[in-house]
Design a protein around this motif. Structure first.
Motif, mmCIF file in Angstrom:
data_model
loop_
_atom_site.group_PDB
_atom_site.id
_atom_site.type_symbol
_atom_site.label_atom_id
_atom_site.label_comp_id
_atom_site.label_asym_id
_atom_site.label_seq_id
_atom_site.Cartn_x
_atom_site.Cartn_y
_atom_site.Cartn_z
ATOM 1 N N TRP A 180 38.017 32.785 8.022
ATOM 2 C CA TRP A 180 38.071 34.194 8.236
ATOM 3 C C TRP A 180 36.762 35.093 8.244
ATOM 4 N N GLN A 181 36.661 35.712 9.258
ATOM 5 C CA GLN A 181 35.298 36.674 9.187
ATOM 6 C C GLN A 181 35.753 38.010 9.653
ATOM 7 N N THR A 182 35.232 39.069 8.972
ATOM 8 C CA THR A 182 35.457 40.434 9.791
ATOM 9 C C THR A 182 35.091 40.583 10.916
ATOM 10 N N GLY A 183 36.054 41.243 11.939
ATOM 11 C CA GLY A 183 35.786 41.536 13.080
ATOM 12 C C GLY A 183 36.238 40.537 14.209
ATOM 13 N N LYS A 184 36.804 39.300 13.373
ATOM 14 C CA LYS A 184 37.398 38.305 14.255
ATOM 15 C C LYS A 184 38.844 38.601 14.544
ATOM 16 N N LYS A 185 39.030 38.290 16.057
ATOM 17 C CA LYS A 185 40.347 38.760 16.787
ATOM 18 C C LYS A 185 41.368 37.734 16.308
ATOM 19 N N VAL A 186 42.634 38.384 16.399
ATOM 20 C CA VAL A 186 43.836 37.659 15.994
ATOM 21 C C VAL A 186 44.992 38.086 16.704
ATOM 22 N N ILE A 187 45.851 37.098 17.118
ATOM 23 C CA ILE A 187 47.141 37.383 17.801
ATOM 24 C C ILE A 187 48.130 37.562 16.875
ATOM 25 N N VAL A 188 48.810 38.534 16.752
ATOM 26 C CA VAL A 188 49.890 38.914 15.887
ATOM 27 C C VAL A 188 51.192 38.802 16.658
ATOM 28 N N LYS A 189 52.253 37.955 16.114
ATOM 29 C CA LYS A 189 53.419 37.725 16.918
ATOM 30 C C LYS A 189 54.670 38.285 16.005
ATOM 31 N N ALA A 190 55.461 38.877 16.540
ATOM 32 C CA ALA A 190 56.685 39.549 15.866
ATOM 33 C C ALA A 190 57.916 38.558 16.013
ATOM 34 N N ALA A 191 59.005 38.908 15.405
ATOM 35 C CA ALA A 191 60.035 37.727 15.394
ATOM 36 C C ALA A 191 60.726 38.251 16.703
ATOM 37 N N ASP A 192 60.666 39.263 17.598
ATOM 38 C CA ASP A 192 61.226 39.524 18.765
ATOM 39 C C ASP A 192 60.515 39.041 19.744
#
Length: 412
Positions: free
Chosen positions: A277-289
């Motif tokens: 983990w690094q500051t500025g790194k992109k992440v895909i966030v998935k919700a339950a829906d």
């Protein structure tokens, strides 16, 4: 008779040889079966270069901003202008206290500022012409009185010398002469001062009075401003804790405002993953829906949270996510390795005498091979030395196999 006995013996020997041969065949077959049984079946893993390996970790969503709003002073709530769920803009007035008393204080303070300003202007301007003329006349009158007193004193001296008046009368005339001279001197000093213009001390006193009046006005205006509750940012009114006509005080929550233009995802990352983990790194966030949004890592804790044994990490999501709610669980998918690396399951790596090893599979037998491992990515070790792409290794159960043992690969 002898011939018959010989034939009988030959038959018995032949029958015995045949039975012996059968026993030998059975023993040979049993040995082969036992040998087959001794070949262990293992699961294998084929080493390959991995690119773009991803890991998933669960987190909790919270609004980008959430703030409890209260008035800056005590008072009675006269009006609440919003309702629960209302969308508000930054700077919008949300509620107000009864401001009648505050407005009176502001008006009084404004009057004090005006009065002090007038006095300062007069001090800066200096005396007016009629004041100068009046003082000049006072000086002239004092001069005449001083001349008359001096003349009477001189005559009294002559009379005393001739014995016409007493010593007390002479002293009285001398005192009157002295007092008249002092009065002339005081009037002359005052006249000279007026002619010089504005008095510095009076000007300084007037300036101080103006400053003090402005302080009082600022305080009154601030108290009036504290009677208005304004939105510090644009957002949604999440709750309203008090009602109109209810008395409130400083720090007592009136309503709660949240900013849902973005979301903050809080993660608890263990020590084996925090290195990715690094500051500025992109992440895909998935919700339950099934909805997804792109986030950016905005905070990576530099120290371990001893209460959880993990490192707190925050991901900020700026994308529109209208169906998201604070407190809901989401899954963050992040890339732990971008360049090609050799990764093997943790279960395929053993430790012996502070060094790592794997069990290579070669021609249906296994061989113990030392390896140098790097970082730990989830359930995979990065192998720096000791393996090549295409190598087959035992994927699990290392304690059940030994170096040089014959094995049979079940699957990968």
């Amino acid at each position: 008779m002898k011939k018959w006995v010989g034939l009988t013996l030959a038959a018995l020997l032949l029958a015995g040889c045949e039975k012996l041969d059968q026993n030998v065949q059975q023993m040979k077959k049993r040995f082969e079966e036992e040998a087959v049984v001794k070949v262990k079946t293992v699961k294998a893993y084929t080493v390959e270069q991995q690119e773009g390996l991803t890991q998933e970790i669960s987190g909790v969503v919270s609004p980008l901003k959430e703030l409890s709003l209260s008035f800056g002073r005590s008072g009675q709530i006269s009006r609440i202008m919003v309702q629960k769920g209302s969308a508000v803009k930054q700077g919008q007035v949300l509620a107000a206290l009864d401001t009648s008393l505050f407005q009176q204080e502001v008006t009084a303070a404004q009057g004090q500022v005006a009065s002090a300003s007038i006095r300062r202007a007069q001090a800066l301007q200096g005396p007016e012409q009629h004041e100068l003329e009046t003082q000049r006349l006072q000086v002239e009158k004092a001069r005449q009185n001083a001349a008359k007193a001096a003349e009477e004193h001189a005559q009294a001296k002559i009379l005393y010398a001739n014995g016409a008046i007493s010593k007390d009368e002479l002293d009285r005339q001398a005192l009157a002469d002295k007092q008249a001279a002092l009065q002339l001197q005081e009037q002359q000093i005052r006249y000279d001062t007026l002619r010089q213009g504005a008095d510095k001390l009076e000007v300084e006193a007037a300036n101080a009075a103006v400053q003090q009046a402005h302080v009082q006005l600022s305080r009154a205006q601030q108290e009036a401003a504290d009677a208005l509750l304004k939105a510090p940012f644009s957002g949604i009114v999440a709750s309203i804790s008090q009602t109109e006509s209810e008395r409130t005080g400083p720090g007592q929550e009136v309503l709660r405002l949240v900013d849902t233009s973005g979301w903050l995802v809080t993660l608890q990352v263990d020590s084996s993953q925090i290195g990715s983990w690094q500051t500025g790194k992109k992440v895909i966030v998935k919700a339950a829906d099934g909805s997804e949004a792109e986030g950016v890592t905005t905070f990576v804790a530099p120290v371990l949270d001893t209460s959880t044994g993990t490192y707190p990490v925050e991901v900020t999501v700026r994308d529109k996510a209208e169906h998201w709610r604070g407190g809901m669980a989401v899954t963050c998918v992040y890339e732990v390795k971008t360049e090609g690396s050799l990764l093997v399951p943790i279960s395929s790596v053993g430790v012996a005498e502070e060094s790592y090893y794997v069990m290579k599979i070669d021609d249906n037998s296994i061989k113990k091979a030392p390896v140098v491992v790097g970082n730990l990515y989830g359930t995979f070790y990065e192998v720096l030395e000791g393996l090549e792409p295409g190598d087959q290794i035992v994927s699990s159960g290392l304690s059940y196999v030994v170096d040089g043992e014959a094995v049979k690969v079940a699957d990968e």
